[in-house]
Design an enzyme around this catalytic site. Structure first.
Site, PDB file in Angstrom:
ATOM      1  N   TYR A  73       0.859  -1.201   0.000  1.00 45.98           N
ATOM      2  CA  TYR A  73       0.000   0.000   0.000  1.00 45.98           C
ATOM      3  C   TYR A  73       0.892   1.247   0.000  1.00 45.98           C
ATOM      4  O   TYR A  73       0.659   2.175  -0.791  1.00 45.98           O
ATOM      5  CB  TYR A  73      -0.943   0.002   1.210  1.00 45.98           C
ATOM      6  CG  TYR A  73      -1.821   1.248   1.264  1.00 45.98           C
ATOM      7  CD1 TYR A  73      -2.754   1.500   0.258  1.00 45.98           C
ATOM      8  CD2 TYR A  73      -1.694   2.169   2.298  1.00 45.98           C
ATOM      9  CE1 TYR A  73      -3.545   2.644   0.285  1.00 45.98           C
ATOM     10  CE2 TYR A  73      -2.488   3.311   2.337  1.00 45.98           C
ATOM     11  CZ  TYR A  73      -3.409   3.541   1.330  1.00 45.98           C
ATOM     12  OH  TYR A  73      -4.193   4.679   1.356  1.00 45.98           O
TER      13      TYR A  73
ATOM     14  N   LYS B 161       1.224   4.255  -2.838  1.00 47.17           N
ATOM     15  CA  LYS B 161       1.006   5.676  -2.560  1.00 47.17           C
ATOM     16  C   LYS B 161       2.291   6.492  -2.772  1.00 47.17           C
ATOM     17  O   LYS B 161       2.217   7.668  -3.170  1.00 47.17           O
ATOM     18  CB  LYS B 161       0.449   5.860  -1.145  1.00 47.17           C
ATOM     19  CG  LYS B 161      -0.997   5.387  -1.020  1.00 47.17           C
ATOM     20  CD  LYS B 161      -1.937   6.208  -1.917  1.00 47.17           C
ATOM     21  CE  LYS B 161      -3.395   5.886  -1.740  1.00 47.17           C
ATOM     22  NZ  LYS B 161      -4.292   6.754  -2.507  1.00 47.17           N
TER      23      LYS B 161
END
Ligand code: NDP
Ligand code: 8X3
Length: 250
Positions: free
Chosen positions: A151, A155
């Site tokens: 994740y 990002k």
């Protein structure tokens, strides 16, 4: 002249709250997501305030993205503001225990999906020599935390693409901004923990997390600065948060 905004991930959380504040301020809306019932309910609610159309597609599939954007009615084809918001975390496991399907969902959605949508919309902005793109990153775009691995990587990629867009689109008068929230109470944790509502609730227990509207207000502030002002990048925490992992829980 009335502006048109294209919001991905408008069926929930930050995207939905952004659609609501944009509608209050008479910005026409293209609302996107996979859940048709939620898109239709929001269209009905916000049509009382502004012009609204909806697009149902899964951002991970480029044909779906292209077909949906090509299908826009003529009066919604000209996009002034793109809010690249759709995204989620899937799982919270160490790199050795992570699921490849979860990794695919995050890289395909948070990174490749953002690129597919941007590619389709930027070409028109370049022709128009104007436009505004707001990319929703995360504190996970600035700090890697335990078990955040893929994740965070997705990002960090959004952060890099935000910078890249600003550089490449600079000569085309297109403004590019990123907002990087800390903990916001939305469906985010429920998705991360695959529907485990109890576990999701714990993420926001013992302190006052940000609400989706807090981020939507900031997005609206960013896009309403005078034309010569471009806010590059904002990190936004709840007061109880000091870093990705430091939370003053009572
Ligand atoms: P929500 O889960 O409430 O909303 C996510 C939105 O993204 C939904 O509208 C969902 O729509 C859409 N979406 C997810 N996957 C896809 C897909 N494959 N195709 C199309 N649409 C998709 O979470 P948030 O509002 O919190 O998240 C919005 C953004 O903010 C995300 O990019 C997230 O990473 C980021 N963020 C969130 C934080 C938080 O603490 N909540 C903090 C920092 C950043 P649907 O399911 O209908 O497709
Ligand atoms: C969502 C916030 O801290 O779970 O991007 O990564 S965090």
């Amino acid at each position: 002249m009335q502006q048109t905004a294209f919001i991905t991930g408008a069926t929930s959380g930050i995207g939905k709250a952004t659609a609501e504040i944009f509608a209050e301020n008479n910005i026409n809306l293209v609302l996107c997501g996979r859940r048709v019932d939620k898109l239709k309910a929001l269209e009905q609610q916000l049509s009382k305030k502004t012009k609204v159309t909806t697009l149902q597609f899964d951002i991970r599939y480029k044909e779906q993205v292209e077909n949906a954007i090509n299908s826009l009615p003529e009066n919604f084809k000209n996009i002034d503001i793109l809010i690249n918001n759709a995204g989620n975390a899937h799982g919270l496991s160490s790199i050795q225990d992570g699921s490849i399907d979860d990794w695919d969902a995050m890289i395909d959605g948070n990174v490749k999906g953002l690129l597919y949508v941007s590619k389709a919309i930027i070409s028109k902005m370049v022709k128009n020599n104007s436009g505004f793109i707001v990319n929703i990153g995360s504190i996970a775009a600035k700090q890697v935390y335990p078990n955040g691995n893929v994740y965070c990587a997705s990002k960090y990629a959004v952060d890099a693409l935000n910078k890249a867009m600003r550089i490449d689109l600079n000569k085309h008068n297109i403004r590019v901004s990123a907002i990087h929230p800390g903990a916001v109470e939305t469906e985010f944790s429920e998705v991360r923990f695959k529907g485990d509502k109890e576990r999701a609730k714990q993420v926001y227990a013992g302190y006052k997390p940000l609400q989706a509207k807090d981020i939507a207000d900031i997005i609206y502030f960013v896009i309403t600065r005078p034309y010569h002002v471009n806010i590059e990048d904002l990190v936004v925490y709840p007061t109880a948060q000091a870093s990705a992992t430091i939370l003053n829980k009572q």
